[in-house]
Design an enzyme around this catalytic site. Sequence first.
Site, short mmCIF file in Angstrom:
data_model
loop_
_atom_site.label_atom_id
_atom_site.label_comp_id
_atom_site.label_asym_id
_atom_site.label_seq_id
_atom_site.Cartn_x
_atom_site.Cartn_y
_atom_site.Cartn_z
N HIS A 45 0.81 -1.23 0.00
CA HIS A 45 0.00 0.00 0.00
C HIS A 45 0.84 1.28 0.00
O HIS A 45 0.44 2.28 -0.57
CB HIS A 45 -1.00 0.00 1.17
N ASP A 46 2.02 1.25 0.62
CA ASP A 46 2.84 2.46 0.71
C ASP A 46 4.04 2.44 -0.23
O ASP A 46 5.00 3.20 -0.02
CB ASP A 46 3.34 2.63 2.15
N LYS B 261 5.92 5.50 -1.44
CA LYS B 261 6.79 6.33 -0.57
C LYS B 261 8.23 6.30 -1.06
O LYS B 261 9.06 7.10 -0.62
CB LYS B 261 6.70 5.86 0.87
N HIS C 286 -6.11 4.20 -0.27
CA HIS C 286 -6.11 3.89 1.17
C HIS C 286 -6.10 5.12 2.07
O HIS C 286 -6.25 5.00 3.28
CB HIS C 286 -4.96 2.92 1.54
N HIS C 287 -5.96 6.33 1.48
CA HIS C 287 -6.07 7.55 2.30
C HIS C 287 -7.36 8.32 2.02
O HIS C 287 -7.49 9.48 2.45
CB HIS C 287 -4.85 8.45 2.07
N ASP D 126 -4.07 0.68 8.53
CA ASP D 126 -2.97 1.65 8.43
C ASP D 126 -3.00 2.62 9.62
O ASP D 126 -2.00 2.83 10.30
CB ASP D 126 -3.15 2.41 7.09
FE LIG Z 1 -0.05 5.42 3.01
#
Ligand SMILES: [Fe+2]
Length: 389
Positions: free
Chosen positions: A243-244, A247, A296-297, A325
């Site tokens: 999911h991240d 980054k 997801h945000h 999360d």
């Molecule tokens: Fe995230």
Amino acid sequence: MRPPREEPTLGRDELLELFSARLMQSYEETYSLFRILRLLACAPDPMQQIRLVCTNVQQVLPFGWVAAVFRSDVNVVPQLRGKVVLTGEAAQQNELEMALRRACASLRGNEWTKVLIPGGHELADLSGGEVVCDPITFDDQVVGLLVAGSKRTENGEIASPEMQFLDAVAEFIGTFHENAARFVEQRAMSIGTIEALTAAIDAKDPYTCGHSERVALLARQIALAMGLDEAEADRIRTAGIVHDVGKIGVPESVLCKPGKLTDQEFAAIKLHPEIGHRILRGVVLLEHTLPGVLHHHERFDGKGYPHRLSGEAIPLQARIIGIADTFDAMSSSRSYRPALPREKVMAEIVRCSGSQFDPKVVQAFLKVDLAEYDQILSRQTAQASRAAA
Ligand SMILES: [Fe+2]
């Protein structure tokens, strides 16, 4: 062994009729083999594919039931391991299934097609007539059996063309199993690579070490608590792992900044769902994780990012990962604050039900047993402190 049968003498017309009937049957069998091959090439779920194959065999051969049974060994693909697919009408279905499992478990390395007869094998006794048993092989090992019984003809005896047909189908299933096994292997390798990549991203900041793994675990548990099946829960777990991934495109100085972020820095962090989506868009095996990565945000009330989606317009995968999360972020120490106590975290999740989170997902989350999560978190926290010392 079955005693040899005396063939009756036939006249020319009868022979011609018999020949035509056999020719017609051969045509239907050949056509069915092609249909089975096509089936094995396109349906996405191995169990469903095997069921369709058994149903197709039954449509072309006069058997009362057809079954495919797979061993519980590790070399059998997980979706088929220890499974029995039984189609048609069998008199004592439960007993037959158990006998099929026993027959499969007792297989040795060099099995071949067998006709089992009543009095000689329990499968034939249960079926009340001859049963044909074909091994399904993979990497020169028997992984299962294709079995057919209760032939709907006067003498119930199994003929050579039927055995040849079943032989061919067992071969197809063996090849199908091989492809499925290669696919599982390839998928595991890709996920392993992605896991390593996300672990490397998490490790950029010692405070988020193990975050993706924990989010993945929680997301899977929430999915199961919502009644989703294992396969879907596994897909959501994978989405949790990645999911991240976006980054990787955010500067380390921003990701690891201990103090308050400037608006510009926060804007840079907010880009990570779209960056992650762009990174994974081309990875076929991870296509199913894209909704979770991109959304997801988002917030249930529509105040999230990047698309300000609201309610059920947010993909379920993303709504689940969103809670996992946030829960993990609050439960683990960060550069700017220590981990929050469990009661405070739970109260916050409940308080945000309906605003940040989908109330249905919150209800499922409250049912999750957090023991495994806590174990992983304390192990990773201890590792991080040892590394920092
Ligand atoms: Fe995230």
